[in-house]
Write an enzyme that holds these catalytic residues in place. Structure first.
Site, PDB file in Angstrom:
ATOM      1  N   ARG A  79      51.321  48.523  29.097  1.00 33.74           N
ATOM      2  CA  ARG A  79      51.193  48.262  30.548  1.00 33.74           C
ATOM      3  C   ARG A  79      53.096  48.130  30.071  1.00 33.74           C
ATOM      4  NH1 ARG A  79      47.135  48.111  35.369  1.00 33.74           N
ATOM      5  NH2 ARG A  79      47.169  46.201  34.060  1.00 33.74           N
ATOM      6  N   LYS A 182      53.715  45.635  36.394  1.00 38.62           N
ATOM      7  CA  LYS A 182      52.786  43.807  36.355  1.00 38.62           C
ATOM      8  C   LYS A 182      53.778  42.245  36.511  1.00 38.62           C
ATOM      9  CE  LYS A 182      48.249  43.061  35.732  1.00 38.62           C
ATOM     10  NZ  LYS A 182      47.726  42.472  37.541  1.00 38.62           N
ATOM     11  N   GLU A 218      47.665  50.093  48.501  1.00 38.64           N
ATOM     12  CA  GLU A 218      46.818  49.189  47.155  1.00 38.64           C
ATOM     13  C   GLU A 218      46.223  48.077  48.849  1.00 38.64           C
ATOM     14  OE1 GLU A 218      47.434  48.610  43.278  1.00 38.64           O
ATOM     15  OE2 GLU A 218      49.330  47.859  43.840  1.00 38.64           O
TER      16      GLU A 218
HETATM   17  N1  PLP Z   1      47.199  47.062  41.442  1.00 36.10           N
HETATM   18  C1  PLP Z   1      47.390  45.732  41.632  1.00 36.10           C
HETATM   19  C2  PLP Z   1      48.722  45.081  42.344  1.00 36.10           C
HETATM   20  C3  PLP Z   1      46.934  44.839  39.875  1.00 36.10           C
HETATM   21  O1  PLP Z   1      47.789  43.813  40.277  1.00 36.10           O
HETATM   22  C4  PLP Z   1      45.897  45.241  39.655  1.00 36.10           C
HETATM   23  C5  PLP Z   1      45.464  44.257  38.211  1.00 36.10           C
HETATM   24  O2  PLP Z   1      45.317  44.623  37.194  1.00 36.10           O
HETATM   25  C6  PLP Z   1      45.072  46.599  39.994  1.00 36.10           C
HETATM   26  C7  PLP Z   1      46.050  47.506  40.627  1.00 36.10           C
HETATM   27  C8  PLP Z   1      44.677  47.301  39.009  1.00 36.10           C
HETATM   28  O3  PLP Z   1      45.050  47.011  37.353  1.00 36.10           O
HETATM   29  P1  PLP Z   1      43.622  47.488  36.605  1.00 36.10           P
HETATM   30  O4  PLP Z   1      43.046  48.321  37.076  1.00 36.10           O
HETATM   31  O5  PLP Z   1      44.472  47.812  35.384  1.00 36.10           O
HETATM   32  O6  PLP Z   1      43.442  45.933  36.357  1.00 36.10           O
HETATM   33  C1  COI Z   2      43.096  41.657  37.134  1.00 38.68           C
HETATM   34  O1  COI Z   2      43.318  43.214  37.997  1.00 38.68           O
HETATM   35  O2  COI Z   2      43.472  41.287  36.240  1.00 38.68           O
HETATM   36  C2  COI Z   2      44.405  40.709  37.931  1.00 38.68           C
HETATM   37  O3  COI Z   2      45.763  40.976  37.012  1.00 38.68           O
HETATM   38  C3  COI Z   2      44.926  40.687  39.846  1.00 38.68           C
HETATM   39  C4  COI Z   2      44.727  38.866  39.084  1.00 38.68           C
HETATM   40  C5  COI Z   2      46.148  39.061  39.984  1.00 38.68           C
HETATM   41  C6  COI Z   2      43.993  38.458  40.070  1.00 38.68           C
END
Ligand code: PLP
Ligand code: COI
Length: 338
Positions: A79, A182, A218
């Site tokens: 990612r 991200k 989201e």
């Molecule tokens: N959506 C946002 C905006 C996020 O910052 C995160 C955190 O990483 C997620 C979703 C969840 O992604 P993940 O499950 O890969 O941590």
């Molecule tokens: C995560 O879930 O790891 C994130 O990056 C969320 C963060 C913005 C607190």
């Protein structure tokens, strides 16, 4: 290490080491270990002016066997490459990313919370443009660094239902913008709405699609899912992050014999869900009790305020069980570090 593991929040906490590599003259340098948590850079660095920055978030866990486990860190590496491509930064190769993460975790072993504490070691990789430019163009030098800290639940309540507020005053991301990456700018754009939600007593803000405000995008730093008729439903949108937790939950839901639907989710459909939740690395699964839409004077309620629903609980226990090694990992998601 003598920390109050069971009562950790989600805060910066100094650990022993971080790890860094610099991309210069078209190639990545050796990984360097540092015990400094500051970082000198050129005042013209593009991360400071033009937001050339991307980060990741993942966790390490101690199993009952005392072994340290990482969860799907190859996916975070991939990612970060997508994020780098999206804002024209040098890409960190998957192998370099994984090596840096594994090394920095083991160097800070004494900060990894013990099994059963409910806490974990949060790992924060960062890729930033450190070369100077004053015109809007990509830097020619980048720094990749990874630091870690022990954390507890992101939402103070942990695995307890929370209330969220639909945000209609701000958009986090535009349809053809950077919401699927991200990158720091998305989080800057989310701060006013999250603060607004907190001030009104909600755990976080929930975003609708920016174009029509008809579909769910989201929730704060996490994806949304709803459960209805033995089906796991989660939004498909070009402006949300492709959550690794969400994809893992879809696999688990299928393994429970549930249907999985990834499609635009109209806001009104909230009325039909039996359970709802927010999922992400930091949020893990945060069950949602109520979603309030103050502008339209509407609210949607799921289950009861004190206890997560049965499907949400089963998903949570299975996910965390695999992450901590309490359950077998038939998917090859975890890597044990020696
Ligand atoms: N959506 C946002 C905006 C996020 O910052 C995160 C955190 O990483 C997620 C979703 C969840 O992604 P993940 O499950 O890969 O941590
Ligand atoms: C995560 O879930 O790891 C994130 O990056 C969320 C963060 C913005 C607190």
């Amino acid at each position: 290490m003598d920390l109050d593991w069971k009562n950790l929040g989600f805060n910066i906490l100094k650990t022993d080491y971080n790890i860094r590599s610099v991309f210069r003259d078209g190639k990545w340098g050796e990984l360097e270990v540092s015990s400094e948590d500051t970082f000198p850079m050129h005042i013209g660095a593009t991360c400071l002016h033009y937001g050339q920055e991307s980060f990741e978030g993942l966790k390490a866990y101690t199993g009952a066997d005392g072994k340290i486990r990482l969860f799907r860190h190859d996916e975070n590496a991939r990612r970060m490459i997508q994020s780098a491509r999206g804002i024209l930064m040098a890409e960190v190769p998957v192998e370099l990313f994984m090596e840096a993460v594994e090394k920095v975790v083991m160097l800070n072993k004494r900060f990894i919370p013990p099994h059963g504490s409910g806490a974990s070691l949060y790992i924060r990789p960062l890729l930033i443009g450190t070369g100077p430019e004053v015109g809007v163009r990509p830097a020619s030098e980048y720094t990749f660094l990874v630091f870690v800290m022990p954390v507890g639940p992101y939402f103070k309540t942990g695995f307890k239902p929370v209330d969220m507020m639909i945000c209609r005053d701000h958009d986090r991301a535009a349809p053809q913008g950077t919401g699927h990456l991200k990158v720091g700018g998305n989080y800057a754009a989310s701060m006013c709405s999250i603060q607004d939600a907190h001030e009104k007593g909600f755990a976080t803000a929930m975003y609708l699609d920016a174009k029509e405000k008809k579909y769910i995008d989201e929730c704060g730093p996490a994806n949304f899912f709803g459960i209805r008729n033995n089906t796991y439903v989660t939004p498909k949108s070009e402006s949300i992050l492709n959550s690794i937790t969400n994809r893992s939950l879809q696999t688990l839901a299928e393994s429970f014999g549930m249907k999985v639907e990834v499609r635009p989710v109209p806001l009104e459909e909230l009325a039909d869900f039996e359970e709802a939740g927010a999922c992400g690395t930091a949020a893990v699964i945060t069950p949602i009790h109520r979603i309030v839409d103050p502008v339209k004077d509407l609210s949607y309620t799921f289950g009861n305020a004190d206890n997560p629903g049965p499907v949400t609980s089963r998903l949570y226990e299975t996910l965390v069980g695999i992450q901590t090694g309490d359950l077998e990992d038939p998917y090859g998601w975890t890597k044990i570090l020696d």
